[in-house]
Scaffold this motif. Structure first.
Motif, PDB file in Angstrom:
ATOM      1  N   ALA A 144       0.829  -1.203   0.000  1.00 36.59           N
ATOM      2  CA  ALA A 144       0.000   0.000   0.000  1.00 36.59           C
ATOM      3  C   ALA A 144       0.867   1.258   0.000  1.00 36.59           C
ATOM      4  O   ALA A 144       0.576   2.235  -0.698  1.00 36.59           O
ATOM      5  CB  ALA A 144      -0.938  -0.003   1.211  1.00 36.59           C
ATOM      6  N   ALA A 145       1.955   1.244   0.800  1.00 37.57           N
ATOM      7  CA  ALA A 145       2.862   2.386   0.849  1.00 37.57           C
ATOM      8  C   ALA A 145       3.539   2.594  -0.499  1.00 37.57           C
ATOM      9  O   ALA A 145       3.710   3.723  -0.966  1.00 37.57           O
ATOM     10  CB  ALA A 145       3.908   2.176   1.944  1.00 37.57           C
ATOM     11  N   ARG A 146       3.958   1.481  -1.132  1.00 43.01           N
ATOM     12  CA  ARG A 146       4.598   1.598  -2.449  1.00 43.01           C
ATOM     13  C   ARG A 146       3.610   2.126  -3.489  1.00 43.01           C
ATOM     14  O   ARG A 146       3.962   2.949  -4.339  1.00 43.01           O
ATOM     15  CB  ARG A 146       5.157   0.241  -2.872  1.00 43.01           C
ATOM     16  CG  ARG A 146       6.454  -0.145  -2.158  1.00 43.01           C
ATOM     17  CD  ARG A 146       7.108  -1.337  -2.826  1.00 43.01           C
ATOM     18  NE  ARG A 146       6.359  -2.568  -2.604  1.00 43.01           N
ATOM     19  CZ  ARG A 146       6.600  -3.411  -1.613  1.00 43.01           C
ATOM     20  NH1 ARG A 146       7.570  -3.159  -0.751  1.00 43.01           N
ATOM     21  NH2 ARG A 146       5.880  -4.506  -1.474  1.00 43.01           N
ATOM     22  N   ALA A 147       2.350   1.662  -3.426  1.00 44.21           N
ATOM     23  CA  ALA A 147       1.333   2.138  -4.361  1.00 44.21           C
ATOM     24  C   ALA A 147       1.074   3.632  -4.167  1.00 44.21           C
ATOM     25  O   ALA A 147       0.907   4.387  -5.127  1.00 44.21           O
ATOM     26  CB  ALA A 147       0.035   1.342  -4.172  1.00 44.21           C
TER      27      ALA A 147
ATOM     28  N   PHE B 210       1.731   9.205  -6.177  1.00 43.31           N
ATOM     29  CA  PHE B 210       2.181  10.580  -5.985  1.00 43.31           C
ATOM     30  C   PHE B 210       3.230  10.939  -7.029  1.00 43.31           C
ATOM     31  O   PHE B 210       3.206  12.032  -7.607  1.00 43.31           O
ATOM     32  CB  PHE B 210       2.749  10.744  -4.572  1.00 43.31           C
ATOM     33  CG  PHE B 210       2.924  12.177  -4.147  1.00 43.31           C
ATOM     34  CD1 PHE B 210       1.831  12.929  -3.753  1.00 43.31           C
ATOM     35  CD2 PHE B 210       4.176  12.770  -4.148  1.00 43.31           C
ATOM     36  CE1 PHE B 210       1.975  14.248  -3.370  1.00 43.31           C
ATOM     37  CE2 PHE B 210       4.334  14.081  -3.768  1.00 43.31           C
ATOM     38  CZ  PHE B 210       3.231  14.826  -3.366  1.00 43.31           C
ATOM     39  N   GLN B 211       4.158  10.012  -7.306  1.00 45.32           N
ATOM     40  CA  GLN B 211       5.182  10.253  -8.311  1.00 45.32           C
ATOM     41  C   GLN B 211       4.568  10.378  -9.702  1.00 45.32           C
ATOM     42  O   GLN B 211       5.039  11.181 -10.531  1.00 45.32           O
ATOM     43  CB  GLN B 211       6.224   9.124  -8.302  1.00 45.32           C
ATOM     44  CG  GLN B 211       7.421   9.371  -9.220  1.00 45.32           C
ATOM     45  CD  GLN B 211       8.190  10.629  -8.853  1.00 45.32           C
ATOM     46  OE1 GLN B 211       8.491  10.867  -7.682  1.00 45.32           O
ATOM     47  NE2 GLN B 211       8.490  11.456  -9.841  1.00 45.32           N
TER      48      GLN B 211
ATOM     49  N   MET C  15     -17.125  10.062  -1.485  1.00 48.02           N
ATOM     50  CA  MET C  15     -16.286   9.293  -2.388  1.00 48.02           C
ATOM     51  C   MET C  15     -14.952   8.963  -1.742  1.00 48.02           C
ATOM     52  O   MET C  15     -14.347   9.807  -1.074  1.00 48.02           O
ATOM     53  CB  MET C  15     -16.047  10.050  -3.703  1.00 48.02           C
ATOM     54  CG  MET C  15     -15.394   9.192  -4.783  1.00 48.02           C
ATOM     55  SD  MET C  15     -15.436   9.996  -6.409  1.00 48.02           S
ATOM     56  CE  MET C  15     -14.139  11.205  -6.204  1.00 48.02           C
ATOM     57  N   ARG C  16     -14.505   7.739  -1.948  1.00 42.03           N
ATOM     58  CA  ARG C  16     -13.246   7.295  -1.361  1.00 42.03           C
ATOM     59  C   ARG C  16     -12.099   8.136  -1.894  1.00 42.03           C
ATOM     60  O   ARG C  16     -12.103   8.560  -3.037  1.00 42.03           O
ATOM     61  CB  ARG C  16     -12.991   5.822  -1.697  1.00 42.03           C
ATOM     62  CG  ARG C  16     -14.055   4.886  -1.177  1.00 42.03           C
ATOM     63  CD  ARG C  16     -14.053   4.840   0.351  1.00 42.03           C
ATOM     64  NE  ARG C  16     -15.040   3.894   0.835  1.00 42.03           N
ATOM     65  CZ  ARG C  16     -16.254   4.234   1.241  1.00 42.03           C
ATOM     66  NH1 ARG C  16     -16.630   5.492   1.204  1.00 42.03           N
ATOM     67  NH2 ARG C  16     -17.099   3.328   1.676  1.00 42.03           N
ATOM     68  N   VAL C  17     -11.124   8.384  -1.043  1.00 39.08           N
ATOM     69  CA  VAL C  17      -9.990   9.216  -1.419  1.00 39.08           C
ATOM     70  C   VAL C  17      -8.710   8.399  -1.337  1.00 39.08           C
ATOM     71  O   VAL C  17      -8.602   7.438  -0.596  1.00 39.08           O
ATOM     72  CB  VAL C  17      -9.879  10.445  -0.499  1.00 39.08           C
ATOM     73  CG1 VAL C  17     -11.049  11.375  -0.716  1.00 39.08           C
ATOM     74  CG2 VAL C  17      -9.802  10.030   0.961  1.00 39.08           C
ATOM     75  N   VAL C  18      -7.731   8.787  -2.127  1.00 38.81           N
ATOM     76  CA  VAL C  18      -6.409   8.160  -2.105  1.00 38.81           C
ATOM     77  C   VAL C  18      -5.365   9.266  -2.012  1.00 38.81           C
ATOM     78  O   VAL C  18      -5.602  10.361  -2.481  1.00 38.81           O
ATOM     79  CB  VAL C  18      -6.169   7.324  -3.393  1.00 38.81           C
ATOM     80  CG1 VAL C  18      -7.049   6.108  -3.406  1.00 38.81           C
ATOM     81  CG2 VAL C  18      -6.379   8.164  -4.647  1.00 38.81           C
ATOM     82  N   PRO C  19      -4.214   9.033  -1.436  1.00 39.63           N
ATOM     83  CA  PRO C  19      -3.807   7.778  -0.816  1.00 39.63           C
ATOM     84  C   PRO C  19      -4.532   7.520   0.506  1.00 39.63           C
ATOM     85  O   PRO C  19      -4.922   8.438   1.181  1.00 39.63           O
ATOM     86  CB  PRO C  19      -2.308   7.967  -0.582  1.00 39.63           C
ATOM     87  CG  PRO C  19      -2.121   9.440  -0.515  1.00 39.63           C
ATOM     88  CD  PRO C  19      -3.138  10.037  -1.438  1.00 39.63           C
ATOM     89  N   ARG C  20      -4.656   6.244   0.878  1.00 37.70           N
ATOM     90  CA  ARG C  20      -5.488   5.894   2.016  1.00 37.70           C
ATOM     91  C   ARG C  20      -4.897   6.317   3.346  1.00 37.70           C
ATOM     92  O   ARG C  20      -5.599   6.340   4.351  1.00 37.70           O
ATOM     93  CB  ARG C  20      -5.721   4.383   2.019  1.00 37.70           C
ATOM     94  CG  ARG C  20      -6.564   3.926   0.837  1.00 37.70           C
ATOM     95  CD  ARG C  20      -6.806   2.444   0.870  1.00 37.70           C
ATOM     96  NE  ARG C  20      -7.651   2.012  -0.236  1.00 37.70           N
ATOM     97  CZ  ARG C  20      -8.021   0.761  -0.444  1.00 37.70           C
ATOM     98  NH1 ARG C  20      -7.618  -0.188   0.378  1.00 37.70           N
ATOM     99  NH2 ARG C  20      -8.776   0.455  -1.466  1.00 37.70           N
ATOM    100  N   THR C  21      -3.612   6.632   3.401  1.00 41.13           N
ATOM    101  CA  THR C  21      -3.017   7.029   4.672  1.00 41.13           C
ATOM    102  C   THR C  21      -3.396   8.451   5.063  1.00 41.13           C
ATOM    103  O   THR C  21      -3.137   8.871   6.171  1.00 41.13           O
ATOM    104  CB  THR C  21      -1.484   6.928   4.589  1.00 41.13           C
ATOM    105  OG1 THR C  21      -1.039   7.647   3.448  1.00 41.13           O
ATOM    106  CG2 THR C  21      -1.043   5.488   4.484  1.00 41.13           C
ATOM    107  N   LEU C  22      -4.003   9.215   4.150  1.00 43.34           N
ATOM    108  CA  LEU C  22      -4.434  10.564   4.505  1.00 43.34           C
ATOM    109  C   LEU C  22      -5.686  10.495   5.358  1.00 43.34           C
ATOM    110  O   LEU C  22      -6.507   9.606   5.196  1.00 43.34           O
ATOM    111  CB  LEU C  22      -4.758  11.372   3.253  1.00 43.34           C
ATOM    112  CG  LEU C  22      -3.610  11.646   2.285  1.00 43.34           C
ATOM    113  CD1 LEU C  22      -4.143  12.450   1.116  1.00 43.34           C
ATOM    114  CD2 LEU C  22      -2.500  12.374   2.966  1.00 43.34           C
ATOM    115  N   SER C  23      -5.829  11.461   6.223  1.00 47.54           N
ATOM    116  CA  SER C  23      -7.110  11.558   6.919  1.00 47.54           C
ATOM    117  C   SER C  23      -8.161  11.935   5.881  1.00 47.54           C
ATOM    118  O   SER C  23      -7.871  12.586   4.891  1.00 47.54           O
ATOM    119  CB  SER C  23      -7.051  12.627   8.015  1.00 47.54           C
ATOM    120  OG  SER C  23      -7.039  13.917   7.446  1.00 47.54           O
ATOM    121  N   GLU C  24      -9.399  11.503   6.100  1.00 51.51           N
ATOM    122  CA  GLU C  24     -10.466  11.763   5.136  1.00 51.51           C
ATOM    123  C   GLU C  24     -10.602  13.260   4.862  1.00 51.51           C
ATOM    124  O   GLU C  24     -10.713  13.687   3.719  1.00 51.51           O
ATOM    125  CB  GLU C  24     -11.786  11.210   5.674  1.00 51.51           C
ATOM    126  CG  GLU C  24     -11.858   9.695   5.690  1.00 51.51           C
ATOM    127  CD  GLU C  24     -12.077   9.133   4.292  1.00 51.51           C
ATOM    128  OE1 GLU C  24     -13.046   9.525   3.638  1.00 51.51           O
ATOM    129  OE2 GLU C  24     -11.257   8.309   3.877  1.00 51.51           O
TER     130      GLU C  24
END
Length: 397
Positions: free
Chosen positions: A19-22, A27-28, A359-368
């Motif tokens: 997940a971190a790599r994705a 972002f890149q 709606m779902r947001v990415v990246p998932r590590t962010l707070s909503e």
């Protein structure tokens, strides 16, 4: 049934690393596409769309993974506090908040920390024989701090902050208007003023009575990079982002060149305002047509499939996500239909609410909340909202 905790732990860590790599790849990819650009440290600038120029900061954890994206409010703070007056608290919690608003221009200027004037001073440069003045080049300077705002030519006319208020009052021919917001951005290079337009858009008058409030805003530059602008918009300007949103979502806008007659010729501005209100009435009529157009659940499902297409060869993960989205939207539509009736307007409200809040947001590590703010910063859902509106209007015919 016994479980191997070591295997479970290894699988969980593997999923976390993937997940971190994705997240890092996504972002890149945005950098590679030119959507954002690094500007030093953990700060980035938006390069595309209506919000080109806005900056945000990336906060990472000890292992370098993204934790938060922090958008910059852009408000001027050179006077010791945030240069903002507003009748309603803003998302960042800054500025002077006066519930209900006030009508006194002088008080708004003071509360918004824009009770300062601007002067033009000659551009000077050093040469062998001393200091020389550049021909027909001037620096716009804040009279309170001495801060340089921009470089302009001799014909450039300064629009003082107080004059912008007078312009809006003259434009609507009302001197008892309640001021909704006022303030300065980017060190005072831009100043904004917002008043509420007395005539709102009302959907299904006498029935739903769903009101859309419009604001008349003036955005003035002191740095010579742009004309002043007047816009009619559903946004109450309260930061650098909403200043951009106000321009992006304006139902009409018109520029005012920095010349001596720029703020005194009101006939064209009033004509533009009249066209804007005509457009607002057209939009109101469109929304009322949506209210009067019945919509079956199956038709709403077709709308979902039109907005979010899923390829036949899509991965199982994508299909699962599409199925969850479909179920969530179906439930939201049924709830809206219970309040608004099973019609095209309820469908549009459902899509808008989903895009803005669910709606779902990415990246998932962010707070909503922060992730949604970042998505709004880049205007990522505007096209879907417009497409939904067009598709539903087709049904009314």
């Amino acid at each position: 049934m016994a479980s191997d905790v070591n295997t479970a732990f290894a699988r969980e860590k593997s999923d976390q690393l993937e997940a971190a790599r994705a997240e890092a790849r996504a972002f890149q990819d945005r950098i590679d596409r030119g959507d954002i650009a690094p500007i030093g440290g953990d700060r980035y600038r938006v390069m595309t769309g209506w919000d080109a120029g806005e900056t945000f900061t990336v906060q990472r954890d000890a292992e370098g993974r993204i934790e938060e994206l922090l958008a910059q409010h852009g408000l001027d703070t050179t006077s010791g506090g945030a240069a903002l007056y507003t009748s309603t608290p803003a998302w960042h919690g800054l500025g002077a908040v006066i519930p209900g608003g006030i009508t006194e221009v002088d008080e708004v200027l003071k509360l918004g920390r824009i009770d300062w004037a601007v002067d033009k001073r000659p551009v000077l440069y050093e040469w062998d024989d001393g200091i020389r003045a550049a021909d027909d080049r001037y620096v716009t300077v804040r009279r309170d701090t001495g801060g340089a705002l921009g470089t302009v030519g001799g014909r450039y006319e300064i629009f003082q902050n107080e004059r912008i208020f007078q312009f809006l009052q003259d434009l609507v021919q009302r001197y008892d208007a309640v001021w909704e917001s006022a303030g300065a951005l980017r060190g005072g290079r831009k100043v904004f003023v917002t008043m509420r337009i007395p005539h709102s858009i009302v959907i299904d008058r006498g029935g739903l009575d769903d009101e859309i409030v419009l604001f008349l805003a003036a955005i003035n530059s002191h740095d010579g990079t742009s004309a002043a602008e007047s816009v009619v918009t559903p946004w109450r300007i309260a930061c650098g982002n909403t200043e951009r949103f106000a321009i992006r979502d304006a139902v009409h806008r018109w520029g005012i060149r920095h010349t001596k007659g720029g703020l005194t010729t009101l006939s064209e501005a009033r004509r533009s305002l009249g066209l804007t209100m005509a457009y607002a009435k057209k939009f109101e009529a469109e929304e009322n047509r949506l209210v009067q157009t019945g919509l079956m659940v199956d038709d709403f499902h077709k709308l979902i499939d039109t907005l979010w297409t899923v390829d036949e060869d899509a991965a199982d993960r994508a299909r699962t996500a599409a199925c969850k989205r479909h179920e969530e939207l179906d439930g939201m539509f049924r709830d809206q239909a219970g309040q608004l009736g099973r019609n095209a307007y309820a469908a549009e409200r459902t899509i808008t609410d989903y895009l803005d809040h669910r709606m779902r947001v990415v990246p998932r590590t962010l707070s909503e909340e922060l992730a949604r703010a970042q998505r709004s910063l880049e205007g990522g859902t505007d096209d879907l909202k417009s497409k939904a509106h067009r598709e539903l209007l087709v049904l009314t015919r």
